[in-house]
Scaffold this motif. Structure first.
Motif, PDB file in Angstrom:
ATOM      1  N   SER A 173       0.881  -1.290   0.229  1.00 14.49           N
ATOM      2  CA  SER A 173       0.026  -0.468  -0.085  1.00 14.49           C
ATOM      3  C   SER A 173       0.590   0.740  -0.107  1.00 14.49           C
ATOM      4  CB  SER A 173      -1.477  -0.295   0.826  1.00 14.49           C
ATOM      5  OG  SER A 173      -1.788   1.260   0.931  1.00 14.49           O
ATOM      6  N   PHE A 174       0.807   1.417  -1.105  1.00 13.10           N
ATOM      7  CA  PHE A 174       1.781   2.954  -1.348  1.00 13.10           C
ATOM      8  C   PHE A 174       1.323   4.249  -0.574  1.00 13.10           C
ATOM      9  CE2 PHE A 174       4.686   6.142  -3.357  1.00 13.10           C
ATOM     10  CZ  PHE A 174       3.688   7.470  -3.904  1.00 13.10           C
ATOM     11  N   SER A 175       0.297   4.136  -0.033  1.00 14.94           N
ATOM     12  CA  SER A 175      -1.002   5.533   0.328  1.00 14.94           C
ATOM     13  C   SER A 175      -0.342   5.874   1.520  1.00 14.94           C
ATOM     14  CB  SER A 175      -2.493   5.221   0.248  1.00 14.94           C
ATOM     15  OG  SER A 175      -2.645   4.295   0.999  1.00 14.94           O
ATOM     16  N   VAL A 176      -0.024   4.258   2.788  1.00 14.93           N
ATOM     17  CA  VAL A 176       1.213   4.908   3.812  1.00 14.93           C
ATOM     18  C   VAL A 176       2.164   4.685   3.746  1.00 14.93           C
ATOM     19  CG1 VAL A 176      -0.989   3.498   4.581  1.00 14.93           C
ATOM     20  CG2 VAL A 176       1.234   2.224   4.555  1.00 14.93           C
ATOM     21  N   TYR A 177       2.859   4.906   2.440  1.00 18.86           N
ATOM     22  CA  TYR A 177       4.053   5.466   2.445  1.00 18.86           C
ATOM     23  C   TYR A 177       4.283   6.965   2.338  1.00 18.86           C
ATOM     24  CZ  TYR A 177       4.973   0.251   2.806  1.00 18.86           C
ATOM     25  OH  TYR A 177       5.307  -0.772   2.778  1.00 18.86           O
ATOM     26  N   ALA A 178       5.020   8.119   3.169  1.00 16.31           N
ATOM     27  CA  ALA A 178       6.078   9.315   2.298  1.00 16.31           C
ATOM     28  C   ALA A 178       6.821   8.701   1.398  1.00 16.31           C
ATOM     29  CB  ALA A 178       6.288   9.967   3.412  1.00 16.31           C
ATOM     30  N   MET A 179       6.623   9.981   0.520  1.00 20.03           N
ATOM     31  CA  MET A 179       7.531   9.362  -0.554  1.00 20.03           C
ATOM     32  C   MET A 179       8.053  10.833  -0.799  1.00 20.03           C
ATOM     33  SD  MET A 179       5.237   9.883  -3.946  1.00 20.03           S
ATOM     34  CE  MET A 179       7.171  10.598  -5.194  1.00 20.03           C
ATOM     35  N   ALA A 180       9.615  11.107  -1.916  1.00 21.16           N
ATOM     36  CA  ALA A 180      10.515  11.842  -2.592  1.00 21.16           C
ATOM     37  C   ALA A 180      11.312  11.698  -3.248  1.00 21.16           C
ATOM     38  CB  ALA A 180      11.344  12.410  -1.413  1.00 21.16           C
ATOM     39  N   TRP A 181      11.374  12.474  -3.809  1.00 20.87           N
ATOM     40  CA  TRP A 181      12.276  12.818  -5.233  1.00 20.87           C
ATOM     41  C   TRP A 181      13.633  13.688  -4.987  1.00 20.87           C
ATOM     42  CZ3 TRP A 181      10.324  11.067  -9.883  1.00 20.87           C
ATOM     43  CH2 TRP A 181       8.467  10.773 -10.008  1.00 20.87           C
ATOM     44  N   PHE A 182      14.627  12.203  -5.879  1.00 25.40           N
ATOM     45  CA  PHE A 182      15.749  12.599  -5.360  1.00 25.40           C
ATOM     46  C   PHE A 182      16.089  13.415  -6.639  1.00 25.40           C
ATOM     47  CE2 PHE A 182      16.271  12.327  -0.927  1.00 25.40           C
ATOM     48  CZ  PHE A 182      15.853  11.351  -0.820  1.00 25.40           C
ATOM     49  N   ARG A 183      17.630  13.365  -6.888  1.00 27.36           N
ATOM     50  CA  ARG A 183      18.152  14.050  -8.526  1.00 27.36           C
ATOM     51  C   ARG A 183      19.715  13.792  -7.951  1.00 27.36           C
ATOM     52  NH1 ARG A 183      17.026  20.100  -9.685  1.00 27.36           N
ATOM     53  NH2 ARG A 183      18.372  20.734  -8.426  1.00 27.36           N
TER      54      ARG A 183
ATOM     55  N   ARG B   9       9.081  26.562  -7.371  1.00 23.77           N
ATOM     56  CA  ARG B   9       9.376  26.290  -9.160  1.00 23.77           C
ATOM     57  C   ARG B   9       9.020  24.760  -9.425  1.00 23.77           C
ATOM     58  NH1 ARG B   9      13.880  24.929 -12.317  1.00 23.77           N
ATOM     59  NH2 ARG B   9      15.107  24.802 -10.358  1.00 23.77           N
ATOM     60  N   PHE B  10       9.408  24.027  -8.637  1.00 20.34           N
ATOM     61  CA  PHE B  10       8.396  22.360  -8.734  1.00 20.34           C
ATOM     62  C   PHE B  10       7.632  21.706  -7.190  1.00 20.34           C
ATOM     63  CE2 PHE B  10      13.042  20.123 -10.252  1.00 20.34           C
ATOM     64  CZ  PHE B  10      13.062  21.151 -11.332  1.00 20.34           C
ATOM     65  N   THR B  11       6.663  21.208  -7.834  1.00 22.07           N
ATOM     66  CA  THR B  11       5.608  20.799  -6.547  1.00 22.07           C
ATOM     67  C   THR B  11       5.712  19.753  -6.877  1.00 22.07           C
ATOM     68  OG1 THR B  11       4.221  22.936  -7.449  1.00 22.07           O
ATOM     69  CG2 THR B  11       3.142  20.864  -5.671  1.00 22.07           C
ATOM     70  N   ILE B  12       5.448  19.097  -5.298  1.00 24.10           N
ATOM     71  CA  ILE B  12       5.959  17.539  -5.142  1.00 24.10           C
ATOM     72  C   ILE B  12       3.687  17.084  -4.851  1.00 24.10           C
ATOM     73  CG2 ILE B  12       6.081  17.615  -2.755  1.00 24.10           C
ATOM     74  CD1 ILE B  12       7.944  15.063  -3.430  1.00 24.10           C
ATOM     75  N   SER B  13       3.490  16.146  -5.499  1.00 24.53           N
ATOM     76  CA  SER B  13       1.474  15.855  -4.719  1.00 24.53           C
ATOM     77  C   SER B  13       1.764  14.260  -4.766  1.00 24.53           C
ATOM     78  CB  SER B  13       0.619  16.403  -6.044  1.00 24.53           C
ATOM     79  OG  SER B  13       0.732  16.135  -7.687  1.00 24.53           O
ATOM     80  N   ARG B  14       0.154  14.107  -4.789  1.00 21.18           N
ATOM     81  CA  ARG B  14       0.571  12.252  -4.938  1.00 21.18           C
ATOM     82  C   ARG B  14      -1.212  11.821  -5.373  1.00 21.18           C
ATOM     83  NH1 ARG B  14       2.663  10.178  -0.012  1.00 21.18           N
ATOM     84  NH2 ARG B  14       2.191   7.852  -0.529  1.00 21.18           N
ATOM     85  N   ASP B  15      -1.386  10.790  -5.546  1.00 20.16           N
ATOM     86  CA  ASP B  15      -2.948  10.392  -5.726  1.00 20.16           C
ATOM     87  C   ASP B  15      -2.753   9.166  -5.396  1.00 20.16           C
ATOM     88  OD1 ASP B  15      -5.310   9.770  -6.703  1.00 20.16           O
ATOM     89  OD2 ASP B  15      -5.328  10.903  -8.211  1.00 20.16           O
ATOM     90  N   ASN B  16      -3.333   8.645  -4.668  1.00 20.74           N
ATOM     91  CA  ASN B  16      -3.287   7.312  -3.877  1.00 20.74           C
ATOM     92  C   ASN B  16      -4.490   6.429  -4.573  1.00 20.74           C
ATOM     93  OD1 ASN B  16      -1.153   8.041  -1.847  1.00 20.74           O
ATOM     94  ND2 ASN B  16      -1.945   9.222   0.112  1.00 20.74           N
ATOM     95  N   ALA B  17      -5.191   6.992  -4.882  1.00 19.07           N
ATOM     96  CA  ALA B  17      -6.127   6.452  -5.311  1.00 19.07           C
ATOM     97  C   ALA B  17      -5.484   5.327  -6.454  1.00 19.07           C
ATOM     98  CB  ALA B  17      -7.106   7.633  -6.042  1.00 19.07           C
TER      99      ALA B  17
END
Length: 124
Positions: free
Chosen positions: A28-38, A67-75
């Motif tokens: 279940s991805f919806s219970v995990y925090a997430m991030a972007w790295f480069r 400049r950047f926006t992080i978001s998620r769609d748990n559905a």
């Protein structure tokens, strides 16, 4: 286990935009925090942005703030990184990551799952 697959990278002119996606499969991805790295070849992986499990808390590196926006769609089990006003210095391989915690975090060592990366190249 969570498998992460990034997409949306490419070649873009400076000032342009890209939206990266991170599709999660497995637990279940919806219970995990997430991030972007480069990461640029020969340099350490760099934090870009993070979001809490419910999208309610976000944090950004100073270099990408506004400049950047992080978001998620748990559905949809998918995370996103909207990148606007891109600069040549944003050129890197971008990785999404997830951690077994609700809390957003900027430390790469805290993340348990990683995608394979997607290349973003910004030319002037």
């Amino acid at each position: 286990q969570v498998q992460l697959v990034e997409s949306g990278g490419g070649l873009v002119q400076a000032g342009g935009s890209l939206r990266l996606s991170c599709a999660a499969q497995g637990s279940s991805f919806s219970v995990y925090a997430m991030a972007w790295f480069r990461q640029v070849s020969g340099k350490e992986r760099e934090f870009v942005a993070t979001v809490s499990w419910d999208g309610g808390s976000t944090d950004y590196a100073d270099s990408v703030k506004d400049r950047f926006t992080i978001s998620r769609d748990n559905a949809k089990n998918t995370g996103y990184l909207q990148m606007n006003s891109l600069r040549p210095e944003d050129t890197a391989v971008y990785y999404c990551a997830a951690k077994r915690s609700f809390v957003a975090d900027s430390e790469a060592s805290e993340y348990h799952f990683w995608g394979q990366g997607t290349q973003v190249t910004v030319f002037s």
